[in-house]
Design an enzyme around this catalytic site. Structure first.
Site, PDB file in Angstrom:
ATOM      1  N   SER A 151      32.296  38.790  43.489  1.00 34.89           N
ATOM      2  CA  SER A 151      33.153  39.963  43.325  1.00 34.89           C
ATOM      3  C   SER A 151      32.511  41.187  43.960  1.00 34.89           C
ATOM      4  O   SER A 151      31.286  41.372  43.901  1.00 34.89           O
ATOM      5  CB  SER A 151      33.401  40.251  41.842  1.00 34.89           C
ATOM      6  OG  SER A 151      34.094  41.480  41.679  1.00 34.89           O
TER       7      SER A 151
ATOM      8  N   TYR B  11      31.022  41.633  33.231  1.00 35.33           N
ATOM      9  CA  TYR B  11      31.571  41.070  34.466  1.00 35.33           C
ATOM     10  C   TYR B  11      30.684  41.402  35.661  1.00 35.33           C
ATOM     11  O   TYR B  11      30.339  40.525  36.463  1.00 35.33           O
ATOM     12  CB  TYR B  11      32.988  41.593  34.686  1.00 35.33           C
ATOM     13  CG  TYR B  11      33.699  40.950  35.852  1.00 35.33           C
ATOM     14  CD1 TYR B  11      34.392  39.754  35.684  1.00 35.33           C
ATOM     15  CD2 TYR B  11      33.674  41.515  37.128  1.00 35.33           C
ATOM     16  CE1 TYR B  11      35.048  39.143  36.747  1.00 35.33           C
ATOM     17  CE2 TYR B  11      34.323  40.920  38.191  1.00 35.33           C
ATOM     18  CZ  TYR B  11      35.009  39.743  37.995  1.00 35.33           C
ATOM     19  OH  TYR B  11      35.638  39.138  39.064  1.00 35.33           O
TER      20      TYR B  11
END
Length: 228
Positions: free
Chosen positions: A117, A132
């Site tokens: 990501s 995350y």
């Protein structure tokens, strides 16, 4: 495309990768083989090898957002969100790499691609999710470690790092009008979220012979997000 195992094959990006593989691909998800559980990754690799008559590539496209469990800034992130996100986003990468590296080495080499990501590289008030971000940063370290270990056996390991992708997981952000209005700022190349097919195209390149000398890399597929 080569013979490929796609983990997370029912998600947006994983489904696009499996579609690109066609009849040369085998997909698993948590309802068939759960690679976040002990022994699951080895089972998935063995299953794909048996079905395809060998294995040349592996894709890790499993991921979760912990927002609903309380992921957020460091000072507010809950224990439940932290543990769940690390288990799904980071520990499952470790388990899959541990299973895939020796399996690919035994057959003369291959390629592993992990979906990371852009949030491993950027900070933004609208996207402060400690669990995350840390999980995706850890993924990149695992990719480099595995690439170093695999190189001598002809095994390449790389990652792609998308920005926002138009999948159900990004529904919160893409369904929020103020956040959606920021897309031209966040992703100036096109001013929109990526499609799963655009991310899958980068994965396919990393799996194939045109990237034969590429290993340990993190390829941004983020419309310019990390240029800011």
């Amino acid at each position: 495309m080569t013979r490929v195992l796609v983990c997370g094959a029912t998600g947006g990006i994983g489904a696009a990768c499996l579609a690109a593989a066609g009849d040369r691909g085998v997909g698993v998800d948590r309802d068939t083989v759960d690679i976040t559980a002990p022994g699951g990754a080895e089972k998935a690799v063995g299953y794909a090898t048996s079905r395809l008559g060998g294995l040349d590539g592996v894709v890790h496209a499993i991921g979760m957002s912990g927002r609903s469990l309380g992921d957020g800034p460091v000072g507010a992130c809950t224990d439940e969100a932290w543990a769940s996100v690390q288990r799904v986003n980071l520990e499952s990468v470790f388990r899959l790499l541990r299973a895939a590296l020796p399996a690919l080495a035994r057959t003369g080499g291959g390629s592993v691609v992990v979906v990371g990501s852009a949030l491993a590289h950027t900070l933004d008030d609208d996207f402060l999710t400690a669990a995350y971000a840390v999980s995706k940063s850890g993924v990149e370290t695992l990719v480099r470690l595995a690439a170093y270990e695999g190189a001598r056996h002809g095994v390449r390991v790389n990652a792609v790092a998308p920005g926002l992708v138009d999948t159900p997981m990004a529904g919160r952000a893409l369904g929020d009008p103020p956040l959606r209005a920021r897309l031209p700022e966040l992703m100036p190349l096109g001013g929109r979220a990526c499609t799963p097919d655009e991310v899958a195209a980068a994965v396919v390149w990393l799996l194939g012979p045109d990237s034969a000398r590429v290993t340990g890399a993190v390829v941004p597929v983020d419309g310019g997000w990390t240029l800011r």
